[in-house]
Design a protein around this motif. Structure first.
Motif, PDB file in Angstrom:
ATOM      1  N   UNK A   1       1.283 -31.441  -6.793  1.00 50.42           N
ATOM      2  CA  UNK A   1       1.653 -30.110  -7.383  1.00 50.42           C
ATOM      3  C   UNK A   1       0.989 -28.861  -6.614  1.00 50.42           C
ATOM      4  N   UNK A   2       0.155 -29.047  -5.992  1.00 51.23           N
ATOM      5  CA  UNK A   2      -0.532 -27.934  -5.280  1.00 51.23           C
ATOM      6  C   UNK A   2       0.201 -27.822  -4.189  1.00 51.23           C
ATOM      7  N   UNK A   3       0.578 -29.003  -3.413  1.00 47.95           N
ATOM      8  CA  UNK A   3       1.326 -28.667  -2.186  1.00 47.95           C
ATOM      9  C   UNK A   3       2.784 -28.126  -2.422  1.00 47.95           C
ATOM     10  N   UNK A   4       3.438 -28.577  -3.623  1.00 49.05           N
ATOM     11  CA  UNK A   4       4.495 -27.730  -3.867  1.00 49.05           C
ATOM     12  C   UNK A   4       4.499 -26.063  -4.153  1.00 49.05           C
ATOM     13  N   UNK A   5       3.202 -25.752  -4.694  1.00 48.56           N
ATOM     14  CA  UNK A   5       2.822 -24.335  -5.095  1.00 48.56           C
ATOM     15  C   UNK A   5       2.942 -23.827  -3.824  1.00 48.56           C
ATOM     16  N   UNK A   6       2.253 -24.367  -2.822  1.00 44.60           N
ATOM     17  CA  UNK A   6       1.811 -23.951  -1.483  1.00 44.60           C
ATOM     18  C   UNK A   6       3.070 -23.481  -0.460  1.00 44.60           C
ATOM     19  N   UNK A   7       3.968 -24.572  -0.645  1.00 47.24           N
ATOM     20  CA  UNK A   7       5.241 -24.575   0.024  1.00 47.24           C
ATOM     21  C   UNK A   7       5.866 -23.522  -0.395  1.00 47.24           C
ATOM     22  N   UNK A   8       6.051 -23.246  -1.967  1.00 45.96           N
ATOM     23  CA  UNK A   8       6.548 -21.932  -2.185  1.00 45.96           C
ATOM     24  C   UNK A   8       6.018 -20.478  -1.742  1.00 45.96           C
ATOM     25  N   UNK A   9       4.612 -20.572  -1.889  1.00 46.49           N
ATOM     26  CA  UNK A   9       3.890 -19.260  -1.510  1.00 46.49           C
ATOM     27  C   UNK A   9       4.225 -19.040  -0.089  1.00 46.49           C
ATOM     28  N   UNK A  10       4.106 -20.194   0.877  1.00 51.42           N
ATOM     29  CA  UNK A  10       4.210 -19.811   2.357  1.00 51.42           C
ATOM     30  C   UNK A  10       5.620 -19.334   2.602  1.00 51.42           C
ATOM     31  N   UNK A  11       6.667 -19.912   1.927  1.00 51.03           N
ATOM     32  CA  UNK A  11       8.077 -19.534   2.316  1.00 51.03           C
ATOM     33  C   UNK A  11       8.490 -18.001   2.004  1.00 51.03           C
ATOM     34  N   UNK A  12       7.540 -17.450   0.771  1.00 51.40           N
ATOM     35  CA  UNK A  12       7.725 -16.193   0.377  1.00 51.40           C
ATOM     36  C   UNK A  12       6.896 -15.044   1.229  1.00 51.40           C
ATOM     37  N   UNK A  13       5.875 -15.658   1.832  1.00 44.56           N
ATOM     38  CA  UNK A  13       4.914 -14.844   2.670  1.00 44.56           C
ATOM     39  C   UNK A  13       5.273 -14.720   4.139  1.00 44.56           C
ATOM     40  N   UNK A  14       5.582 -15.781   4.457  1.00 43.35           N
ATOM     41  CA  UNK A  14       5.638 -16.368   6.002  1.00 43.35           C
ATOM     42  C   UNK A  14       6.916 -15.865   6.418  1.00 43.35           C
ATOM     43  N   UNK A  15       7.094 -14.314   6.527  1.00 41.45           N
ATOM     44  CA  UNK A  15       8.361 -13.894   6.946  1.00 41.45           C
ATOM     45  C   UNK A  15       8.188 -12.989   8.168  1.00 41.45           C
ATOM     46  N   UNK A  16       9.070 -12.724   9.148  1.00 38.06           N
ATOM     47  CA  UNK A  16       8.789 -11.830  10.182  1.00 38.06           C
ATOM     48  C   UNK A  16       8.337 -10.619   9.755  1.00 38.06           C
ATOM     49  N   UNK A  17       7.659  -9.865  10.321  1.00 35.78           N
ATOM     50  CA  UNK A  17       7.027  -8.443  10.213  1.00 35.78           C
ATOM     51  C   UNK A  17       7.981  -7.395  10.573  1.00 35.78           C
TER      52      UNK A  17
END
Length: 541
Positions: free
Chosen positions: A204-220
């Motif tokens: 479950x935490x891995x799924x939350x990490x994927x969602x968080x990284x997808x939202x934050x890891x974007x080109x500056x």
């Protein structure tokens, strides 16, 4: 018996029918149980490439997955069907005990009747096992998963995954990902060399990490800052009229004693003539007015009439001096500096267009020490420091600090009997924060300096006469005007603004350098080409 309908390579649905004989399955009671799984060959190929330990997929893949339908199917048959579609090799743990006696009773095998939409076979298998208290444990060595019972008191298993970051740094993402880990055993380890995160956490935490990284890891996002610094300087000056200051200002007059250079009178002198040997008396000389008044024998000088010298009765002044001016002068200067810089969002960028100006620092010498000088440098020119921050509606918040400096002159002062000189500089600086729409120009501010100066010189009464008074008046007017304006235009850089370029530098062969000389030629060789022991018969090599 497992019946598979549909031909390989076609797009027709694949129907898997599992028929169980009544004699082999007591629970079936002579009924025919069926499993219908509608799946195209493309979906089966995609599922075959799924990792055994991965239970999640993207929403796009789930939306393209056909439904899965079970109707009165034993759980072992459902597990076998889903594992085959997901390309998972597995073994059932004998301790599950379906159909075996346990505490004097036979453990019946559950029968499924369910329909799933928009899920992959791997997701359906994990959900099925979890619902019936089972779990699947991977074996990396044999690549055969083991399906066994789950201990309800045991904590969830930790899964180790490597998350590759695309744009963000590991320092920032490590702190953000750590907030999604609630289990005390979970942790995240950054790898700055490869820009990856090693996440050890529950499913479950891995799924939350994927969602968080997808939202934050974007080109500056990036911002192009265009600044125009305009400096206008104008110094007009006009001088008109006649200045009588040289004649009427601080004139010095002298009369009377020592008004003129005086010569003191000399008395008669008696000397012996060397030829005759007799005494000879020479007459004295009368003095001028200055000498007369300084001579104690004033009455004797008066009898000689020296007091009546004409120069004693005239004033001695500095003379007549006047300046005629009728001239206009003007000096204009315009300096335009247009620095441009591209920087990342919320990152400070600095651009400097300066010249190093030397400043000499001297030290006085002492007894036994000659003293010396030291040179330091001061950067004069234009320095721009800007920090942009892009808002959600494409407004750009800017913190801008422009500095414009120049050399003004040298100041001379006498301190303690010693003459000291120091350089003087003009510094103009603006430190402000503004909010500008994208691609709009803003006049941030400026420095306007007007310094008018007027001097008038007039002879009293004469300077007030109409028309004629122009010959007795003088005026000197000047104006020092400096304007410094700052224009700034922020532009958000888009992906379409980047243009690909091709380079053949890496494919090009190294250029061969031509030899500057040929040591074997007659003109370039330094070795003698004959027998110098007998120059009459040279032996050319």
């Amino acid at each position: 018996m497992l019946d598979i309908g549909g031909s390989p390579g076609s797009n027709q649905p694949v129907v898997l029918n599992a028929i169980t004989d009544a004699g082999n399955n007591a629970e079936a009671g002579g009924m025919t149980n069926s499993v219908t799984v509608s799946a195209t060959n493309e979906m089966a190929a995609a599922v075959a490439s799924t990792e055994p330990s991965t239970a999640t997929s993207t929403n796009a893949a789930a939306a393209a997955t056909p439904p899965i339908h079970f109707e009165d199917v034993p759980i072992t048959t459902a597990i076998e069907t889903l594992a085959r579609l997901a390309n998972i090799n597995y073994l059932l743990d004998p301790r599950i005990g379906y159909g075996q006696a346990e505490n004097g009773q036979v453990k019946n095998e559950p029968v499924l009747s369910v329909r799933w939409d928009n899920v992959t076979p791997a997701q359906a298998l994990v959900a099925l096992l979890d619902n019936y208290g089972l779990q699947m444990i991977d074996n990396p060595r044999t690549k055969i998963a083991k399906i066994t019972t789950k201990d309800p008191t045991a904590p969830p298993n930790l899964i180790t995954r490597v998350v590759q970051l695309k744009y963000s740094s590991t320092t920032n993402m490590t702190t953000a990902v750590a907030t999604a880990l609630t289990d005390k055993r979970s942790r995240v380890i950054p790898d700055s060399r490869t820009t990856q995160l090693i996440v050890v956490a529950t499913e479950q935490e891995q799924s939350a990490v994927d969602t968080l990284v997808a939202q934050l890891d974007r080109p500056t996002r990036q911002v192009l800052i265009e600044t125009k610094i305009l400096e206008i300087s104008s110094n007009p000056r006009t001088k008109k009229g006649i200045d009588w200051s040289g004649t009427l200002d601080a004139q010095s007059f002298q009369i009377g004693n020592d008004a003129l250079p005086g010569i003191a009178p000399t008395p008669p002198v008696t000397v012996i003539d060397p030829v005759t040997g007799l005494p000879v008396t020479s007459p004295g000389t009368p003095g001028t007015i200055g000498g007369i008044l300084s001579d104690p024998k004033l009455l004797g000088s008066l009898n000689q009439g020296a007091f009546f010298s004409p120069s004693a009765f005239f004033l001695n002044a500095d003379g007549v001096s006047a300046i005629l001016s009728f001239l206009n002068s003007e000096s204009d200067a315009q300096i335009i500096s247009t620095p441009r810089v591209v920087t990342l969002d919320n990152e400070t960028a600095t651009i400097e267009v300066t010249r190093a100006f030397p400043v000499f620092n001297t030290t006085a010498g002492t007894q036994g020490s000659p003293g010396g000088s030291q040179v330091t440098y001061s950067n004069l020119g234009t320095i721009l420091s800007v920090t942009p921050r892009i808002s959600a509606n494409d407004y750009v918040w800017l913190k801008v600090t422009p500095t414009v400096s120049s050399f003004f002159g040298t100041v001379t002062k006498t301190v303690g009997g010693l003459v000291n000189q120091a350089d003087e500089f003009d510094n103009r600086r603006i430190d402000t924060q503004v909010l500008v729409p994208n691609s709009h120009t803003l006049v941030m501010g400026g420095l306007v300096k007007d310094n008018p100066n007027a001097q008038y010189v007039k002879v009293p009464i004469l300077g007030d006469i109409p028309v004629l008074g122009l010959a007795f008046r003088h005026e000197d007017k000047s104006l020092e005007k400096d304007n410094l304006l700052l224009f700034i235009t922020p532009t958000i850089v888009k992906e379409s603004d980047f243009k690909p370029t091709t380079s053949t530098f890496l494919d090009s062969e190294p250029r061969q350098m031509k030899d500057p000389m040929n040591p074997r030629s007659i003109l370039d060789s330094g070795v003698p080409r004959g027998d110098w022991s007998n120059p009459l018969t040279p032996n050319v090599k």
